[in-house]
Scaffold this active site. Structure first.
Site, mmCIF file in Angstrom:
data_model
loop_
_atom_site.group_PDB
_atom_site.id
_atom_site.type_symbol
_atom_site.label_atom_id
_atom_site.label_comp_id
_atom_site.label_asym_id
_atom_site.label_seq_id
_atom_site.Cartn_x
_atom_site.Cartn_y
_atom_site.Cartn_z
ATOM 1 C CE LYS A 114 -4.613 1.205 -0.011
ATOM 2 N NZ LYS A 114 -5.601 0.161 -0.643
ATOM 3 C CG ASP A 154 -7.096 3.478 -1.348
ATOM 4 O OD1 ASP A 154 -7.927 2.037 -0.748
ATOM 5 O OD2 ASP A 154 -7.163 3.901 -0.023
HETATM 6 P P1 NDP Z 1 -12.289 7.707 -2.780
HETATM 7 O O1 NDP Z 1 -12.000 8.693 -2.225
HETATM 8 O O2 NDP Z 1 -13.589 7.619 -3.858
HETATM 9 O O3 NDP Z 1 -14.177 8.247 -2.093
HETATM 10 C C1 NDP Z 1 -13.799 7.979 0.079
HETATM 11 C C2 NDP Z 1 -15.245 8.428 0.323
HETATM 12 O O4 NDP Z 1 -14.776 8.002 1.814
HETATM 13 C C3 NDP Z 1 -15.570 10.086 0.085
HETATM 14 O O5 NDP Z 1 -16.762 10.535 -0.086
HETATM 15 C C4 NDP Z 1 -14.817 11.133 1.181
HETATM 16 O O6 NDP Z 1 -15.749 11.999 1.648
HETATM 17 C C5 NDP Z 1 -14.943 9.909 2.444
HETATM 18 N N1 NDP Z 1 -13.640 9.233 3.344
HETATM 19 C C6 NDP Z 1 -12.888 9.483 3.219
HETATM 20 N N2 NDP Z 1 -12.163 10.107 4.371
HETATM 21 C C7 NDP Z 1 -12.685 10.062 5.006
HETATM 22 C C8 NDP Z 1 -13.219 10.782 6.897
HETATM 23 N N3 NDP Z 1 -12.026 10.616 7.060
HETATM 24 N N4 NDP Z 1 -14.150 10.957 7.180
HETATM 25 C C9 NDP Z 1 -15.651 10.207 6.703
HETATM 26 N N5 NDP Z 1 -15.067 10.252 5.558
HETATM 27 C C10 NDP Z 1 -13.873 10.103 5.006
HETATM 28 O O7 NDP Z 1 -12.519 6.871 -2.267
HETATM 29 P P2 NDP Z 1 -12.742 5.027 -2.446
HETATM 30 O O8 NDP Z 1 -13.854 4.572 -2.306
HETATM 31 O O9 NDP Z 1 -11.825 3.715 -3.724
HETATM 32 O O10 NDP Z 1 -12.181 4.111 -1.025
HETATM 33 C C11 NDP Z 1 -12.884 3.591 0.317
HETATM 34 C C12 NDP Z 1 -12.793 2.379 0.688
HETATM 35 O O11 NDP Z 1 -12.792 1.684 0.407
HETATM 36 C C13 NDP Z 1 -11.246 3.223 0.902
HETATM 37 O O12 NDP Z 1 -11.341 2.666 2.690
HETATM 38 C C14 NDP Z 1 -10.067 2.094 0.669
HETATM 39 O O13 NDP Z 1 -9.474 1.817 1.144
HETATM 40 C C15 NDP Z 1 -11.351 1.029 0.515
HETATM 41 N N6 NDP Z 1 -11.351 0.616 -0.772
HETATM 42 C C16 NDP Z 1 -10.716 0.522 -2.716
HETATM 43 C C17 NDP Z 1 -10.786 -0.083 -2.946
HETATM 44 C C18 NDP Z 1 -11.380 0.624 -4.614
HETATM 45 O O14 NDP Z 1 -11.088 -0.114 -5.799
HETATM 46 N N7 NDP Z 1 -11.255 1.915 -4.628
HETATM 47 C C19 NDP Z 1 -10.917 -1.870 -3.277
HETATM 48 C C20 NDP Z 1 -10.827 -2.052 -1.803
HETATM 49 C C21 NDP Z 1 -11.103 -1.308 -0.879
HETATM 50 P P3 NDP Z 1 -14.285 13.100 1.936
HETATM 51 O O15 NDP Z 1 -14.253 13.791 0.376
HETATM 52 O O16 NDP Z 1 -15.122 14.429 2.702
HETATM 53 O O17 NDP Z 1 -13.614 13.228 1.932
#
Ligand code: NDP
Length: 433
Positions: A114, A154
């Site tokens: 990562k 991510d």
């Molecule tokens: P994105 O950046 O597309 O979206 C992240 C979302 O989560 C946004 O809505 C963001 O809101 C919110 N968020 C992030 N940090 C925080 C926080 N500290 N508190 C509240 N809300 C938060 O990321 P992904 O959708 O790709 O990833 C989401 C999760 O899924 C993560 O845990 C990631 O590790 C996991 N994941 C993703 C994969 C992928 O293929 N993309 C694969 C496997 C797991 P804001 O804009 O306000 O920060």
């Protein structure tokens, strides 16, 4: 703890895995004698570096870059890059550690890693994002390669950032090496369904868990957190399975739309306007925005946390249980705190940990690597069928492992045990390295 001070997320992830694999260690004393535990909690390599770049006003900015290459025993290092101000070594190590077992659980030949940076993309211009990505890759490129380490997206790293990162790698190395990054645009080496895979996969996993109890998603109300890549495609697939997703969120709060989230409006707000989530109510005036809170207080049948780590704590779990939740499938990595997981399990709620439930993303990345290596392109329908079969395989491996070790129905024990066994056997076979 003394070896890794100030790394609470990493300690939490290690504790969760080691605690749950006790039955595996009892059954396989050779894993203990072979020093697997001492080695498995120590990354093979950790890289930290300076990322200097110039903002639009001409001011020099410096961020910190990370890549933690945890294990390459099953294949090249594989895992996403996260750009978020909260990023630090503890968070990247916890994510890399989890990735090792998740990737093993998919059954494919990929190791675990990562990376990322404490860079905050919110409010940055497109030109600033590009300059940052170029500066980041100017250092990281020397540690990557299709047979060495293959990053993906991510939090904060989506199609736009992957394009800039890949472009800079290609320029510096003078190689169009498609297989060195996954999540690429489908026009230039990306795979169909990779964008959708994590969200779709989490919903497929929920359906598999419900199926064990003769239940399904059809007609269910679903709470989703987040509004990024995973959340949007979880909402999309939940609709296709006959369910009604009623919430979405970001770090400012959540929206609840009892008529069902309007996916077009949500995508307009988050992907095109790049706005905060309250802007959704301008498109859907009957929907409510609740500032500074999380969606777990809304009564639902199914919960899919898809934002970030530790976003669902024990009081949230009790609120969901009181609201009648039957299944939780983690789209994010480690979104539920240990207290929340214990509460769900005590209440008999089906609980799919991220390591299993969100494995669809990295599994489809492995399919992208296969297509790049053989210069093939598979159709959307074919790729989605493969994803669904992989999620069934992940579910069944976790279910069977839990049963084998006397914890039937416990997907935490099942996922950790099945992933760990595969990694541990490979480490023993390859000797002390
Ligand atoms: P994105 O950046 O597309 O979206 C992240 C979302 O989560 C946004 O809505 C963001 O809101 C919110 N968020 C992030 N940090 C925080 C926080 N500290 N508190 C509240 N809300 C938060 O990321 P992904 O959708 O790709 O990833 C989401 C999760 O899924 C993560 O845990 C990631 O590790 C996991 N994941 C993703 C994969 C992928 O293929 N993309 C694969 C496997 C797991 P804001 O804009 O306000 O920060």
């Amino acid at each position: 703890v003394t070896r890794n001070p100030h790394e609470p997320e990493f300690q939490q992830a290690v504790h969760e895995v080691l605690f749950s694999i006790a039955p595996v260690l009892d059954a396989h004393p050779q894993f203990v004698d072979g020093g697997i535990l001492e080695r498995i909690v120590e990354p093979e390599r950790q890289i930290m570096f300076r990322v200097p770049w110039i903002d639009d006003s001409g001011r020099l900015r410096v961020n910190r870059g990370f890549r933690v290459q945890f294990s390459s025993v099953l294949g090249p290092y594989k895992g996403g890059l996260r750009f978020h101000p909260s990023v630090n070594l503890s968070i990247i190590k916890f994510l890399g550690f989890e990735q090792v077992f998740k990737n093993a659980l998919t059954g494919q030949g990929i190791g675990g890693a990562k990376g990322g940076s404490d860079f905050d993309p919110h409010g940055r211009s497109d030109a600033e994002i590009m300059r940052f990505c170029q500066a980041f890759m100017s250092e990281l490129y020397r540690h990557l390669g299709e047979h060495t380490d293959v990053p993906a997206g991510d939090i904060g790293v989506g199609a736009r950032e992957i394009g800039y990162l890949f472009g800079q790698y290609r320029k510096i190395t003078n190689r169009h090496e498609s297989g060195m990054f996954t999540g690429k645009g489908v026009q230039w080496g990306g795979a169909e369904v990779r964008t959708e895979a994590t969200g779709y996969g989490a919903v497929f996993f929920a359906q598999e868990m419900l199926g064990v109890r003769g239940d399904s998603l059809d007609g269910k109300r679903v709470a989703v957190s987040g509004s990024g890549n995973v959340a949007i495609y979880a909402i999309d697939k939940a609709y296709q399975m006959g369910a009604t997703p009623v919430t979405a969120s970001d770090s400012s709060g959540y929206i609840v739309d009892d008529a069902g989230i309007d996916l077009g409006a949500l995508r307009q707000v988050k992907e095109i306007d790049r706005e905060r989530i309250h802007a959704y109510t301008a498109h859907r005036p009957h929907a409510r925005f609740i500032a500074g809170r999380r969606p777990w207080e809304v009564p639902v049948d199914i919960a899919i946390p898809a934002a970030t780590q530790n976003e669902l704590d024990e009081p949230d779990a009790h609120a969901l249980i009181a609201g009648g939740v039957r299944a939780v499938a983690e789209g994010a990595n480690m979104p539920s705190t240990p207290g929340a997981v214990a509460a769900f399990q005590r209440a008999g709620v089906l609980f799919g940990p991220g390591k299993a439930a969100n494995a669809g993303g990295v599994a489809t990345s492995a399919l992208e690597m296969s297509q790049n290596a053989s210069r093939q392109r598979w159709s959307f329908a074919d790729s989605e069928r493969k994803l669904q079969a992989i999620m069934k395989g992940v579910h069944d491996s976790a279910f069977e492992a839990a049963k084998r070790y006397g914890h039937e129905g416990d997907y935490v024990v099942g996922a950790n045990s099945a992933g760990f066994e595969r990694v541990a056997h490979a480490m023993l076979a390859q000797g002390v390295i």
